[in-house]
Design a protein around this motif. Structure first.
Motif, PDB file in Angstrom:
ATOM      1  N   VAL A  61     -42.708 -44.732  58.626  1.00 53.32           N
ATOM      2  CA  VAL A  61     -43.849 -44.808  59.526  1.00 53.32           C
ATOM      3  C   VAL A  61     -43.493 -45.798  60.628  1.00 53.32           C
ATOM      4  N   ARG A  62     -43.375 -45.283  61.836  1.00 54.45           N
ATOM      5  CA  ARG A  62     -43.025 -46.119  62.981  1.00 54.45           C
ATOM      6  C   ARG A  62     -44.296 -46.660  63.617  1.00 54.45           C
ATOM      7  N   LEU A  63     -44.421 -47.995  63.678  1.00 56.82           N
ATOM      8  CA  LEU A  63     -45.585 -48.661  64.258  1.00 56.82           C
ATOM      9  C   LEU A  63     -45.261 -49.046  65.698  1.00 56.82           C
ATOM     10  N   GLU A  64     -46.006 -48.476  66.631  1.00 55.85           N
ATOM     11  CA  GLU A  64     -45.771 -48.727  68.046  1.00 55.85           C
ATOM     12  C   GLU A  64     -47.025 -49.297  68.686  1.00 55.85           C
ATOM     13  N   PRO A  65     -46.880 -50.200  69.646  1.00 56.13           N
ATOM     14  CA  PRO A  65     -48.052 -50.723  70.339  1.00 56.13           C
ATOM     15  C   PRO A  65     -48.649 -49.665  71.245  1.00 56.13           C
ATOM     16  N   PRO A  66     -49.940 -49.757  71.532  1.00 65.02           N
ATOM     17  CA  PRO A  66     -50.538 -48.825  72.496  1.00 65.02           C
ATOM     18  C   PRO A  66     -49.848 -48.937  73.845  1.00 65.02           C
ATOM     19  N   ALA A  67     -49.790 -47.838  74.580  1.00 65.63           N
ATOM     20  CA  ALA A  67     -49.130 -47.825  75.878  1.00 65.63           C
ATOM     21  C   ALA A  67     -49.882 -48.694  76.875  1.00 65.63           C
ATOM     22  N   GLY A  68     -49.123 -49.387  77.714  1.00 63.94           N
ATOM     23  CA  GLY A  68     -49.722 -50.190  78.753  1.00 63.94           C
ATOM     24  C   GLY A  68     -50.132 -49.344  79.940  1.00 63.94           C
ATOM     25  N   PRO A  69     -50.913 -49.902  80.858  1.00 64.97           N
ATOM     26  CA  PRO A  69     -51.356 -49.156  82.036  1.00 64.97           C
ATOM     27  C   PRO A  69     -50.165 -48.667  82.864  1.00 64.97           C
ATOM     28  N   GLY A  70     -50.164 -47.391  83.187  1.00 66.91           N
ATOM     29  CA  GLY A  70     -49.114 -46.839  84.030  1.00 66.91           C
ATOM     30  C   GLY A  70     -47.786 -46.600  83.339  1.00 66.91           C
ATOM     31  N   GLU A  71     -47.705 -46.850  82.036  1.00 66.40           N
ATOM     32  CA  GLU A  71     -46.439 -46.678  81.328  1.00 66.40           C
ATOM     33  C   GLU A  71     -46.132 -45.195  81.132  1.00 66.40           C
ATOM     34  N   ASP A  72     -44.909 -44.794  81.456  1.00 63.48           N
ATOM     35  CA  ASP A  72     -44.483 -43.399  81.329  1.00 63.48           C
ATOM     36  C   ASP A  72     -44.016 -43.148  79.903  1.00 63.48           C
ATOM     37  N   VAL A  73     -44.985 -43.001  79.012  1.00 65.17           N
ATOM     38  CA  VAL A  73     -44.666 -42.845  77.597  1.00 65.17           C
ATOM     39  C   VAL A  73     -43.909 -41.552  77.345  1.00 65.17           C
ATOM     40  N   ALA A  74     -44.409 -40.444  77.905  1.00 69.09           N
ATOM     41  CA  ALA A  74     -43.782 -39.147  77.643  1.00 69.09           C
ATOM     42  C   ALA A  74     -42.364 -39.106  78.194  1.00 69.09           C
ATOM     43  N   GLY A  75     -42.156 -39.647  79.387  1.00 68.19           N
ATOM     44  CA  GLY A  75     -40.827 -39.612  79.977  1.00 68.19           C
ATOM     45  C   GLY A  75     -39.793 -40.316  79.135  1.00 68.19           C
ATOM     46  N   ARG A  76     -40.170 -41.468  78.593  1.00 67.40           N
ATOM     47  CA  ARG A  76     -39.236 -42.215  77.751  1.00 67.40           C
ATOM     48  C   ARG A  76     -39.030 -41.512  76.417  1.00 67.40           C
ATOM     49  N   ARG A  77     -40.097 -41.062  75.797  1.00 64.11           N
ATOM     50  CA  ARG A  77     -39.998 -40.450  74.473  1.00 64.11           C
ATOM     51  C   ARG A  77     -39.204 -39.159  74.511  1.00 64.11           C
ATOM     52  N   HIS A  78     -39.305 -38.431  75.594  1.00 66.22           N
ATOM     53  CA  HIS A  78     -38.652 -37.130  75.664  1.00 66.22           C
ATOM     54  C   HIS A  78     -37.217 -37.218  76.162  1.00 66.22           C
ATOM     55  N   GLY A  79     -36.739 -38.442  76.413  1.00 67.83           N
ATOM     56  CA  GLY A  79     -35.350 -38.630  76.792  1.00 67.83           C
ATOM     57  C   GLY A  79     -34.421 -38.453  75.598  1.00 67.83           C
ATOM     58  N   ALA A  80     -33.168 -38.159  75.890  1.00 67.91           N
ATOM     59  CA  ALA A  80     -32.187 -37.870  74.835  1.00 67.91           C
ATOM     60  C   ALA A  80     -32.051 -39.019  73.853  1.00 67.91           C
ATOM     61  N   ASP A  81     -32.019 -40.256  74.355  1.00 65.39           N
ATOM     62  CA  ASP A  81     -31.789 -41.408  73.490  1.00 65.39           C
ATOM     63  C   ASP A  81     -32.912 -41.580  72.475  1.00 65.39           C
ATOM     64  N   PHE A  82     -34.152 -41.535  72.940  1.00 67.57           N
ATOM     65  CA  PHE A  82     -35.297 -41.711  72.039  1.00 67.57           C
ATOM     66  C   PHE A  82     -35.365 -40.575  71.021  1.00 67.57           C
ATOM     67  N   GLN A  83     -35.148 -39.353  71.475  1.00 68.52           N
ATOM     68  CA  GLN A  83     -35.197 -38.209  70.562  1.00 68.52           C
ATOM     69  C   GLN A  83     -34.148 -38.336  69.464  1.00 68.52           C
ATOM     70  N   ASN A  84     -32.984 -38.838  69.814  1.00 65.13           N
ATOM     71  CA  ASN A  84     -31.901 -38.974  68.844  1.00 65.13           C
ATOM     72  C   ASN A  84     -32.164 -40.098  67.844  1.00 65.13           C
ATOM     73  N   LEU A  85     -32.826 -41.160  68.286  1.00 61.84           N
ATOM     74  CA  LEU A  85     -33.035 -42.327  67.424  1.00 61.84           C
ATOM     75  C   LEU A  85     -34.190 -42.166  66.442  1.00 61.84           C
ATOM     76  N   HIS A  86     -35.183 -41.342  66.772  1.00 61.16           N
ATOM     77  CA  HIS A  86     -36.445 -41.429  66.028  1.00 61.16           C
ATOM     78  C   HIS A  86     -36.855 -40.138  65.342  1.00 61.16           C
ATOM     79  N   ARG A  87     -35.901 -39.239  65.087  1.00 61.04           N
ATOM     80  CA  ARG A  87     -36.236 -38.052  64.295  1.00 61.04           C
ATOM     81  C   ARG A  87     -36.545 -38.470  62.858  1.00 61.04           C
TER      82      ARG A  87
END
Length: 398
Positions: free
Chosen positions: A43-69
């Protein structure tokens, strides 16, 4: 591994292990990825996104996808009373907590080892820091390249006289993550006997100095300071990169036995008897001349010619690939090092597979990399929180 296993979504060597993942960046997630890939309920615990933070852009990048499957993701604000209380509830049924915060940060958030151990003495708590949990650098910010420089790695990487060169991967981050995963498994094994968890720690600096290995031993034992050697092995000659008519290859023929066979294979058996070239020490002293002589021969034929010839002679050799060529290689494909993942957001993509194999188990993505907060309500319900409590954690309107 744990004494009182939880239900897990799929079987694996670590099925039944519940892991709370508080990690960021690369080193901590590398550790947790080992556990997730082999069946732990992470279970990955993440803080709520800050104002204006590009959550989807970062999460959908190759690095994040590879690290958190193979993980579930929830959002918790550990600074809030409701978020911290929810974290404490999750601790009750957890086996492992992994974090890579600075020591002062985790103490301020009240998620440090004493806080966690007081709630669940069986918890194994794994920590990665830049420089250690205490000492003069404990609260310094540490990233991979800083550790590469301070460990001495950059002083021995690159061509002689080139100046410091970083390695092409985040070797300190990755090694720290790999070592912490090993340490966590040791602590879980001990817990089977004692019923009590441990705090297991490593740091980028420790991991990278450990990885110096024989280069560090040259100083510790013989007081010899290693220098840059480029593509040549620092002590075993000839081992290095040699030109061919269509590119380059690696050849490793450093022992006297291999060097003799190598010389015969390329039609220069006289080299094996040349004064000064009959011992490893002599070849090391005359490496420039040896490498130049070999290059004159190897550049006359394409790489495939030499690889076939040296393979028949039992001499280690191989091509030098770009990354796309790596994943086109038949042995890499046979080993399944590109692992398919069906992502709801991205469709079918490949991620880098685990490098481990277990008889009776199959490497696979059980869960695609989650969206932000995708499993918040699901996980908090499992922890026994009421809908009203979950609303308080998530900030949902009553």
């Amino acid at each position: 591994m744990p004494d009182a296993p939880h239900d897990a979504p799929a079987a694996g060597p670590l099925a039944g292990l519940r892991v709370l993942d508080l990690t960021l960046a690369r080193a901590g997630p590398t550790c947790v990825r080992h556990l997730a890939d082999w069946g732990a309920d992470v279970v990955r615990l993440e803080p709520p996104a800050g104002p204006g933070e590009d959550v989807a852009g970062r999460r959908h990048g190759a690095d994040f996808q590879n690290l958190h499957r193979n993980k579930r993701a929830i959002q918790l604000d550990l600074k809030s009373q409701a978020g911290h209380a929810a974290f404490l509830r999750l601790l009750r049924d957890a086996d492992v907590v992994v974090e890579n915060m600075r020591p002062s940060v985790k103490r301020r958030l009240r998620v440090a080892w004493p806080d966690v151990h007081a709630v669940n003495p069986r918890i194994v708590y794994g920590s990665i820091s830049g420089f250690g949990q205490d000492g003069p650098y404990a609260d310094r910010a540490g990233v991979d390249q800083i550790a590469q420089g301070m460990s001495g790695l950059m002083s021995i990487t690159g061509l002689p006289g080139q100046g410091p060169v970083r390695a092409g991967i985040a070797v300190a981050d990755l090694t720290a993550g790999n070592l912490l995963a090993l340490g966590i498994m040791m602590a879980l094994y001990e817990r089977m006997r004692t019923g009590v968890g441990r705090w297991v720690t490593t740091s980028l600096l420790q991991a990278q100095v450990f990885m110096l290995d024989f280069q560090a031993a040259r100083w510790l034992v013989d007081q010899e300071v290693a220098r840059q050697a480029g593509n040549d092995h620092p002590t075993g000659i000839p081992t290095g990169v040699f030109p061919t008519s269509d590119g380059h290859i690696n050849i490793a023929a450093s022992s006297s036995r291999l060097f003799t066979r190598f010389c015969a294979a390329i039609g220069r058996p006289d080299w094996a008897e040349r004064p000064g070239w009959t011992t490893q020490a002599g070849r090391s002293a005359d490496r420039v001349a040896i490498n130049a002589a070999i290059a004159e021969v190897t550049r006359s034929q394409p790489a495939a010619h030499w690889i076939e010839l040296f393979e028949e002679a039992g001499i280690p050799c191989g091509p030098i690939y770009a990354i796309d060529q790596v994943f086109a290689d038949p042995q890499v494909q046979h080993l399944g090092l590109a692992m398919p993942m069906q992502s709801p957001a991205l469709g079918r993509v490949d991620v880098v597979s685990s490098a481990l194999d277990f008889s009776g188990h199959v490497r696979a993505v059980r869960r695609p990399t989650p969206e932000a907060g995708e499993h918040t309500r699901e996980v908090l319900r499992e922890a026994g929180l009421s809908e009203a409590e979950i609303d308080a954690v998530t900030g949902a309107a009553p």
